[in-house]
Design an enzyme around this catalytic site. Structure first.
Site, short mmCIF file in Angstrom:
data_model
loop_
_atom_site.label_atom_id
_atom_site.label_comp_id
_atom_site.label_asym_id
_atom_site.label_seq_id
_atom_site.Cartn_x
_atom_site.Cartn_y
_atom_site.Cartn_z
N LYS A 160 0.60 -1.13 0.11
CA LYS A 160 -0.40 -0.05 -0.14
C LYS A 160 0.58 1.30 0.22
O LYS A 160 -0.08 2.24 -0.56
CB LYS A 160 -1.12 0.53 1.04
CG LYS A 160 -2.08 -0.75 0.80
CD LYS A 160 -3.18 -0.78 2.29
CE LYS A 160 -3.70 -2.33 2.16
NZ LYS A 160 -5.08 -3.03 2.90
N GLN B 177 -5.13 -1.47 9.20
CA GLN B 177 -4.90 -3.03 8.67
C GLN B 177 -5.65 -3.73 9.67
O GLN B 177 -4.88 -4.03 10.86
CB GLN B 177 -3.42 -3.06 8.38
CG GLN B 177 -3.27 -4.56 7.79
CD GLN B 177 -3.54 -4.76 6.34
OE1 GLN B 177 -4.07 -3.41 5.61
NE2 GLN B 177 -3.59 -5.12 5.99
N ASP C 264 -11.42 2.19 3.53
CA ASP C 264 -11.54 0.68 3.11
C ASP C 264 -13.79 0.30 2.95
O ASP C 264 -13.65 -0.27 2.20
CB ASP C 264 -11.34 0.11 4.58
CG ASP C 264 -10.18 -0.51 4.61
OD1 ASP C 264 -10.06 -0.69 3.75
OD2 ASP C 264 -9.70 -0.60 5.70
N1 GUN Z 1 -6.48 -6.98 5.81
C1 GUN Z 1 -7.17 -7.61 4.65
N2 GUN Z 1 -6.54 -6.99 3.29
C2 GUN Z 1 -7.62 -6.24 4.25
C3 GUN Z 1 -8.41 -4.43 3.74
O1 GUN Z 1 -9.01 -4.60 2.90
N3 GUN Z 1 -8.53 -3.41 4.85
C4 GUN Z 1 -7.65 -3.83 5.63
N4 GUN Z 1 -8.09 -2.57 6.49
N5 GUN Z 1 -6.93 -4.45 6.35
C5 GUN Z 1 -7.51 -5.74 5.29
#
Ligand code: GUN
Length: 283
Positions: A52, A96, A119
Site C-alpha cells: 500500500k 490493517q 476501506d
Molecule cells: N486485511 C486484509 N484485507 C484488508 C483490507 O482490504 N483492508 C484492511 N484494513 N485490512 C485488510
C-alpha cells in the site's frame, strides 16, 4: 480456452489515471495523504501494508505509516485514530486487519471518520452503499467490478452468483452487482445444491477461502469467473477458490491467482484515497 482477465494490466491503467490526476492536483498545491496503521507483526499484514505504501509512492500520494507494537492498548489506538481524524494532511485512514485479539476491530473502525474511511468498512459507508449513495466502495468488490467491465460483458439482466457472504467481500459484492441490475444470488456454507446454482451463473464470483473448490462442473459454458480467493494448495502454493486449470476451457473469461483480483484491491484503495482527498480539498 477462456480469455484470461489480466488484473495487473487493468490495475496499472487505474493507477496511471490516478497518478495523472494526483500530478494535476499537486501542480495546484493540493497533496493527497493516506495513513496506514498496522498493529503487531503479522507477516502477511506487513506485506500488504508495504504494498500500500509502494502504491502511494507510485501514484504520488503522501503515505504515513504507523507501526505499533502488538501490546498497544485500545485507548492508545483510539487516540491515534482520533489524531488522524483531525489531521488535515491525512485524507484516508486504513487500519490493517486483523488486529491483535485484545483489540476490537469494530470499535476501531467505528471511530474512523466516515469521510476518511477508504476501506468503506464504517457502518455509515456500508449503509450508503446499500442505498446506492456512496463516496467509497469497498476495495475488493469495486476491483472485481472493474475486472468485469474490462471484459465488455454487461451485468444488467445477467444471472450473478456470489459464493461467500463476508462483510468485506461477499455482501458488498452482491450489492454492487445488484446496482448494475444483475439478478444476484448469494451462496454460502448452508446453500443446497451449490454446484447447480453456480452452474447457472453468467457471472460467478468466488470468495469463500477454500482452495480450488470451484471446479469445471460449477461453471456455465462461457461464464465470467472471478476468483477472490487467496489460498494455499496442498503443496503450500498460492492458489484461489477456483481450480483454474480445470475451469479455464469452460469459462468465457477467468481471473488467475495471483495476478487477477489482488492487484485491483490496492488500485481501488488509491482511487478511494483520491476521492477522499478531492472531497476534503473541495475539488
Ligand atoms: N486485511 C486484509 N484485507 C484488508 C483490507 O482490504 N483492508 C484492511 N484494513 N485490512 C485488510
Amino acid at each position: 480456452m477462456a480469455n484470461i482477465i489480466d488484473g495487473k494490466a487493468v490495475s496499472a491503467q487505474v493507477k496511471e489515471n490516478i497518478k495523472a490526476e494526483a500530478a494535476e492536483l499537486k501542480a495546484k498545491g493540493i497533496e493527497i495523504g493516506l495513513a496506514v496503521v498496522i498493529v503487531g507483526d503479522d507477516p502477511a499484514s506487513q506485506v500488504y501494508v508495504r504494498n500500500k505504501e509502494k502504491a502511494c509512492e507510485y501514484v504520488g500520494f503522501n503515505s504515513y505509516k504507523y507501526a505499533l507494537p502488538a501490546e498497544t492498548t485500545e485507548e492508545e489506538l483510539l487516540a491515534l485514530v482520533d489524531k488522524l481524524n483531525n489531521d488535515d494532511n491525512v485524507d484516508g485512514i486504513l487500519v490493517q486487519l486483523p488486529l491483535p485479539k485484545h483489540l476490537d476491530d469494530k470499535l476501531i473502525i467505528n471511530n474512523i471518520r466516515p469521510d476518511k474511511d477508504v476501506d468503506a468498512f464504517h457502518p455509515v459507508n456500508v449503509g450508503k452503499i446499500m442505498i446506492g449513495d456512496y463516496s467509497f466502495l469497498p476495495c475488493t468488490p469495486a476491483g472485481v467490478m472493474e475486472l468485469i467491465h474490462s471484459t465488455g460483458v454487461v451485468v444488467s439482466g445477467k444471472k450473478c452468483v456470489v459464493v461467500g457472504r463476508s462483510n468485506i467481500v461477499g455482501k458488498p459484492m452482491a450489492m454492487l452487482l445488484l446496482h448494475e441490475s444483475g439478478t444476484v444470488t448469494i451462496c454460502h456454507s448452508k446453500t443446497q445444491d451449490l454446484k447447480e446454482v453456480c452452474s447457472q451463473a453468467d457471472i460467478l464470483v468466488a470468495a469463500v477461502g477454500r482452495p480450488k473448490m470451484i471446479t469445471a462442473d460449477y461453471v456455465k459454458e462461457g461464464a465470467v469467473v472471478i476468483d477472490v480467493g487467496m489460498d494455499r494448495d496442498e503443496n503450500g502454493k498460492l492458489c484461489g477458490d477456483v481450480d483454474f486449470e480445470d475451469c479455464k476451457e469452460k469459462a468465457g473469461y477467468i481471473t488467475p491467482v495471483p495476478g487477477g483480483v489482488g492487484p485491483m484491491t490496492i488500485a481501488m484503495l488509491m482511487k478511494n484515497t483520491l476521492t477522499a482527498g478531492k472531497l476534503h480539498k473541495g475539488v
